[in-house]
Design a protein around this motif. Sequence first.
Motif, short mmCIF file in Angstrom:
data_model
loop_
_atom_site.label_atom_id
_atom_site.label_comp_id
_atom_site.label_asym_id
_atom_site.label_seq_id
_atom_site.Cartn_x
_atom_site.Cartn_y
_atom_site.Cartn_z
N CYS A 56 -4.51 0.28 0.10
CA CYS A 56 -5.40 -0.67 0.76
C CYS A 56 -6.75 -0.02 1.10
N ASP A 66 -7.10 2.55 3.78
CA ASP A 66 -6.58 3.89 3.47
C ASP A 66 -7.35 4.55 2.33
N CYS A 98 0.84 -1.20 0.00
CA CYS A 98 0.00 0.00 0.00
C CYS A 98 0.88 1.25 0.00
N VAL A 155 0.27 4.05 1.10
CA VAL A 155 0.09 4.92 2.27
C VAL A 155 0.67 4.27 3.53
N CYS A 156 0.20 3.07 3.86
CA CYS A 156 0.64 2.46 5.12
C CYS A 156 1.76 1.44 4.93
ZN LIG Z 1 -2.72 1.13 3.55
#
Ligand SMILES: [Zn+2]
Lengths: 245, 192
Positions: A181, A184, A157, A159-160
């Motif tokens: 994901c 997010d 992902c 973002v995370c």
């Molecule tokens: Zn994520």
Amino acid sequence: MGRETLDTRAFLLKSTPYGESDRILSLFTEARGKLSAIALGARRSRKRFGGSLEPFALLQARLALRPSTDLARLELAEVLEPNLGVSKQLVSMGQAGAALELCRELLAPDQPEPRLFRALESYLRALDVRGPSLSRMVGLELCALEVSGLHPRLGECGVCGKPVPPRRAARFDPARGGVVCRSDGGGPITLSGRALEGLRALAAGRDAELAEGDAKNAADALRALTEWHLGRQLKGAAFLRQISD
Amino acid sequence: MRLLGRLPGVGERTAQRLAFFLLRAPRDYVTALGGSISELQERVHPCARCGNYTEEEACAICTDERRDAGVVCVVGTVQDLMAIERTGRFPGRYHVLGALLAPLDGVGPEDLPIPALLERIGDGVREVVVATPPTVEGEATALYLAQALKGSNRTACVRVTRIASGVQYGGDLEYADQVTLGRALDGRREIE
Ligand SMILES: [Zn+2]
Ligand SMILES: [Zn+2]
């Protein structure tokens, strides 16, 4: 008058008529990457450049580089590989055009990219001999994105950083540079499990043949990513859509 | 002089010569010339049927009853139409597209007046001769036209041919000599 002559293999990326008799070219040269050049007399005299200023051919070019200007002068251009087979099918022309547009848009001037050059060379040769393939187009697009530092995140992902489970569909967000994901927020494009796997294989440099539907899915995601970065639509993609309607 | 210098093929020196010539020329001549130039864009417009330039509603070729309406030659520009007319070898009528498909510049079928062409081909046309130049853009246009004509019920039986390439690859029809272009027209082949 420090003039330098450059002999290099090259592909034509764009050709624009200039004045009554000349053309301004954008070339992807093996030695120096993307360069602009003027081809004097190219519109009138066919003796000088013959059919060498048509797209898709691999050329041997001689350029006079001038320190005072970014515009080189094309002195000679010889066709090494005409790739005439590309012009026998509309879809091949469309896919080749899309690849050349991507190189034109993503390459920085005067910066050699030998890996992309070789990838383009074998891509056009395959189009010439074997005909169109969306899967190979996706491979070339990934390579172009990678050399310009825009390769999508496909393994985790964006973002995370959580890894994406294998063989499962995932959401793709062009604005966040890859898969994102669900927790997010996901993204506007759904990549099928097989399309994602194919993309990851191609990105890792492995040979992968994506089925037509998966290749289309992957190509749409890459196009969205590129268009988001460029801030405008790609013309080659519009052409391909129109001829397949 | 600045305005004259913007004309194609006219450099600074030629512009100067033209300006001095006009200064010394008879008044009537200069007035007539000025009038013709300013009327040009009002009076001359594309033929409603084929796209050739004309002062009437339909051009001289479209209204000439001696020309074979069963054969239509598709060209990119009016200059190419004139080049083919100069060979004296083409007895039919024309259709001017005004542009060619350009895979590298994103000019697709939607940007060309292809529906108007298909509309026209339906009645009584036996053959469409595609006389686009032997360039990637010309080839792309020819392939698309063949595909579009064969894909439509009304036009599926029309023979679609392409001029032979006596014209050099990458070349302009406009600059091809008459003999070469005439032979290219005679040697046209069916597009698969
Ligand atoms: Zn994520
Ligand atoms: Zn007409």
